[in-house]
Design a protein around this motif. Structure first.
Motif, PDB file in Angstrom:
ATOM      1  N   ALA A   1      10.262   2.701 -91.469  1.00  0.00           N
ATOM      2  CA  ALA A   1       8.879   2.365 -91.128  1.00  0.00           C
ATOM      3  C   ALA A   1       8.349   1.207 -91.969  1.00  0.00           C
ATOM      4  O   ALA A   1       7.825   0.223 -91.435  1.00  0.00           O
ATOM      5  N   VAL A   2       8.505   1.307 -93.290  1.00  0.00           N
ATOM      6  CA  VAL A   2       7.934   0.283 -94.177  1.00  0.00           C
ATOM      7  C   VAL A   2       8.714  -1.025 -94.072  1.00  0.00           C
ATOM      8  O   VAL A   2       8.133  -2.099 -93.838  1.00  0.00           O
ATOM      9  N   LEU A   3      10.040  -0.964 -94.230  1.00  0.00           N
ATOM     10  CA  LEU A   3      10.824  -2.196 -94.153  1.00  0.00           C
ATOM     11  C   LEU A   3      10.855  -2.740 -92.725  1.00  0.00           C
ATOM     12  O   LEU A   3      10.889  -3.958 -92.515  1.00  0.00           O
ATOM     13  N   GLY A   4      10.811  -1.837 -91.741  1.00  0.00           N
ATOM     14  CA  GLY A   4      10.708  -2.291 -90.352  1.00  0.00           C
ATOM     15  C   GLY A   4       9.397  -3.015 -90.107  1.00  0.00           C
ATOM     16  O   GLY A   4       9.337  -4.011 -89.375  1.00  0.00           O
ATOM     17  N   SER A   5       8.321  -2.511 -90.734  1.00  0.00           N
ATOM     18  CA  SER A   5       7.017  -3.166 -90.621  1.00  0.00           C
ATOM     19  C   SER A   5       7.043  -4.535 -91.286  1.00  0.00           C
ATOM     20  O   SER A   5       6.501  -5.517 -90.749  1.00  0.00           O
ATOM     21  N   VAL A   6       7.685  -4.628 -92.458  1.00  0.00           N
ATOM     22  CA  VAL A   6       7.817  -5.915 -93.151  1.00  0.00           C
ATOM     23  C   VAL A   6       8.585  -6.895 -92.279  1.00  0.00           C
ATOM     24  O   VAL A   6       8.198  -8.061 -92.110  1.00  0.00           O
ATOM     25  N   LEU A   7       9.692  -6.423 -91.693  1.00  0.00           N
ATOM     26  CA  LEU A   7      10.522  -7.263 -90.826  1.00  0.00           C
ATOM     27  C   LEU A   7       9.717  -7.760 -89.624  1.00  0.00           C
ATOM     28  O   LEU A   7       9.738  -8.956 -89.285  1.00  0.00           O
ATOM     29  N   SER A   8       8.992  -6.848 -88.981  1.00  0.00           N
ATOM     30  CA  SER A   8       8.216  -7.191 -87.788  1.00  0.00           C
ATOM     31  C   SER A   8       7.105  -8.187 -88.108  1.00  0.00           C
ATOM     32  O   SER A   8       6.910  -9.181 -87.395  1.00  0.00           O
ATOM     33  N   THR A   9       6.385  -7.923 -89.195  1.00  0.00           N
ATOM     34  CA  THR A   9       5.274  -8.812 -89.569  1.00  0.00           C
ATOM     35  C   THR A   9       5.785 -10.202 -89.936  1.00  0.00           C
ATOM     36  O   THR A   9       5.214 -11.224 -89.510  1.00  0.00           O
ATOM     37  N   ALA A  10       6.857 -10.259 -90.724  1.00  0.00           N
ATOM     38  CA  ALA A  10       7.413 -11.555 -91.125  1.00  0.00           C
ATOM     39  C   ALA A  10       7.955 -12.315 -89.921  1.00  0.00           C
ATOM     40  O   ALA A  10       7.824 -13.544 -89.834  1.00  0.00           O
TER      41      ALA A  10
ATOM     42  N   VAL B   1      13.187 -11.633 -96.415  1.00  0.00           N
ATOM     43  CA  VAL B   1      12.027 -11.005 -97.068  1.00  0.00           C
ATOM     44  C   VAL B   1      12.232  -9.488 -97.160  1.00  0.00           C
ATOM     45  O   VAL B   1      11.995  -8.865 -98.206  1.00  0.00           O
ATOM     46  N   THR B   2      12.684  -8.896 -96.047  1.00  0.00           N
ATOM     47  CA  THR B   2      12.881  -7.447 -96.003  1.00  0.00           C
ATOM     48  C   THR B   2      13.963  -7.007 -96.973  1.00  0.00           C
ATOM     49  O   THR B   2      13.829  -5.979 -97.656  1.00  0.00           O
TER      50      THR B   2
ATOM     51  N   GLY C   1      13.779  -4.275-100.098  1.00  0.00           N
ATOM     52  CA  GLY C   1      14.717  -3.178-100.291  1.00  0.00           C
ATOM     53  C   GLY C   1      15.373  -3.240-101.659  1.00  0.00           C
ATOM     54  O   GLY C   1      15.632  -2.202-102.297  1.00  0.00           O
ATOM     55  N   THR C   2      15.644  -4.448-102.135  1.00  0.00           N
ATOM     56  CA  THR C   2      16.245  -4.637-103.457  1.00  0.00           C
ATOM     57  C   THR C   2      15.350  -4.078-104.551  1.00  0.00           C
ATOM     58  O   THR C   2      15.809  -3.394-105.477  1.00  0.00           O
TER      59      THR C   2
END
Length: 529
Positions: free
Chosen positions: A424-433, A488-489, A493-494
């Motif tokens: 959810a969080v990293l998917g949201s970052v990916l989608s927004t970016a 960015v994503t 995660g790192t």
């Protein structure tokens, strides 16, 4: 002076003799539960195709076909573990497998996306009772000194299932209709049921105490609200949405009420004092953080290999083999590393290795040699194996054997919530970016198409295909925008993996001096006192 008698082993001899065969049956049961979650990823494109090839599912319907499973699974894991401790783990395993098999058969014959979502939820209901029971039975058929080895093999089985899911799905979709990715579960379930009736002994908590319906209800409601809010935030790519914030807050409030109620209850479902043990709590946090990072990276890795690199679903699945191979190789052997260096170093270095491989994704481009990706996947699997095995051992040995179902359920609940948060969080970052990167390239499209094309790289490429030759100009900008979003994503995660490493280095136990090794076992079970 007489020699004190040697205490007899707690495991019956007949069970002890067939313990490795029992482990094989447990791993077969675990295989289908984990495999089904990964097998669906490669079938998403096919299911979104209009009938008769697929179901014509929309992006939102596809997300809920995945999320319905996660929501029910995570929400019921803890309760399923408690029921297994009370009524018997073998009974719970058999019942869970039957429900999972029926749900799989119904999902294969779904006539609409709505039916598929409902049947996936039914499958998750069964899976929630299977997952914690496998580890709980394991703890009751192996003596303490063999448990790390058995848990290592169990953890390797999880890695195997994660990798062969996409491969199996790709092969099935090449030769059969989309429903075959669910129907394949049925014969495996029947085999597992037959072997389980024959080989697996039953076990339960001999002193389960009175029922705790209020505590159970609070745990289910709190977990469902929390996971639903996380999923909704990822779906909207906006965690500041009032509905998302309200749902997550409500989940946290209910879970806080659960903790308060359990602390005051004279017959709690969960003895929350277990979390006063820093080792136990740190192991829980580490396993949640590793799955947060891992599920997030596998989510965008699928789009990288298929959408940017142009590999088929089967080829993408095969590219994941090094991840599984590393887990199968290193998970059973991780206990040897723990014996030499201790939990602190083994888990901390494993998380740092995972962090390094996530950071490597930030340097991937459309023409990066594919062998580099394979090396990264292999090292990721190696890092994860050295986190899963020691943390699982610490968690399972921190509670009495009679509470094995609760310990397993807690571990899996933290894993699932961590994974759901990661997607959810990293998917949201990916989608927004991605949206930010592609918006400036869609100005020449009509308003309706512009909004659709900006949703994801798959949506952009879909619009490009419909436009024919004119759409060709969108492909390179879409790849560039996705690669930037992936970078960015991956860095996000790192950071999460590094936080997990810090938790491990600060709170997990180091290697005790040889004369104190017996004392370490007492420290690990101190939470139960």
């Amino acid at each position: 002076m007489t020699t004190p008698p040697v205490p007899a082993p707690r495991i019956p001899e007949a069970v002890h003799r067939r313990r490795w065969a029992i482990l094989g049956v447990l791993m077969l049961s675990l295989l289908i539960v984990v495999l089904d979650n990964s097998i669906l990823n490669v079938a998403i494109k096919t299911i979104s195709t209009p009938a008769p090839t697929g179901l014509g599912a929309t992006q939102s319907e596809l997300e809920w076909a995945i999320n319905a499973y996660t929501l029910v699974f995570a929400g019921l894991l803890f309760t399923a573990g408690l029921i297994g401790d009370r009524v018997g783990r073998k009974k719970v395993l058999l019942g869970g497998l039957v429900v999972f098999g029926v749900g799989s058969a119904l999902a294969a014959e779904s006539g609409s996306p709505g039916q598929l979502i409902a049947y996936r939820a039914l499958m998750a209901l069964g899976a929630a009772f299977v997952m914690p029971a496998t580890l709980a039975v394991l703890m009751n058929v192996f003596e303490r000194e063999e448990q790390p080895k058995a848990i290592g093999i169990w953890a390797g089985g999880v890695g195997l299932a994660i990798a062969i899911g996409p491969i199996t799905g790709g092969v099935l979709l090449d030769h059969f209709w989309w429903g075959s990715v669910f129907l394949i579960n049925v014969p495996i379930v029947l085999l597992a049921l037959a072997l389980m009736v024959w080989l697996v002994p039953d076990s339960r908590d001999p002193r389960p105490g009175r029922l705790d319906p209020v505590g159970v209800a609070l745990s289910v409601v709190g977990l469902v609200l929390l996971v639903y809010g996380i999923i909704k935030g990822g779906e909207l790519a906006d965690f500041t949405d009032p509905q998302v914030l309200a749902t997550i807050a409500a989940g946290l409030v209910v879970l806080a009420a659960f903790v308060v109620f359990e602390k005051r209850s004279d017959h709690p479902s969960l003895d929350v004092t277990y979390f006063k043990n820093k080792v136990f709590s740190a192991a829980m946090a580490a396993i949640a953080l590793v799955f947060f990072a891992l599920m997030g990276v596998t989510f965008f890795a699928v789009f990288y290999t298929q959408s940017v690199r142009g590999y088929s679903p089967l080829q993408s699945g095969l590219l994941m083999l090094p991840l599984a191979a590393a887990q199968m190789i290193f998970a059973p052997r991780a206990r040897l590393v723990v014996d030499r260096f201790g939990n602190k170093v083994t888990t901390g270095v494993g998380l740092l290795l995972l962090a390094g491989m996530l950071a490597a994704f930030a340097g991937f481009e459309a023409d990066t040699p594919i062998w580099v990706l394979e090396v990264v996947f292999f090292l990721m699997g190696a890092g994860m194996a050295h986190v899963m095995t020691p943390t699982s051992v610490v968690i399972m040995q921190a509670l009495p054997r009679e509470k094995a179902g609760s310990a397993s359920a807690l571990s899996n609940t933290f894993r699932q919530v961590g994974g759901a948060l990661g997607i959810a969080v990293l998917g949201s970052v990916l989608s927004t970016a991605y949206r930010t990167g592609i918006e400036g390239k869609l100005g020449h499209l009509p308003a309706g198409l512009r909004e659709t094309a900006g949703e994801s790289i798959e949506a952009t490429l879909g619009v490009a295909a419909k436009l024919g030759p004119q759409g060709g100009a969108l492909v390179t900008p879409a790849d560039d925008a996705f690669l930037h979003a992936m970078h960015v994503t991956a860095l996000c995660g790192t950071v999460v993996a590094i936080l997990g490493a810090l938790v491990a280095f600060l709170f997990l136990p180091g290697k005790p001096p040889a004369r104190q090794e017996g004392k370490e076992e007492q420290e690990l079970v101190a939470a139960a006192e």
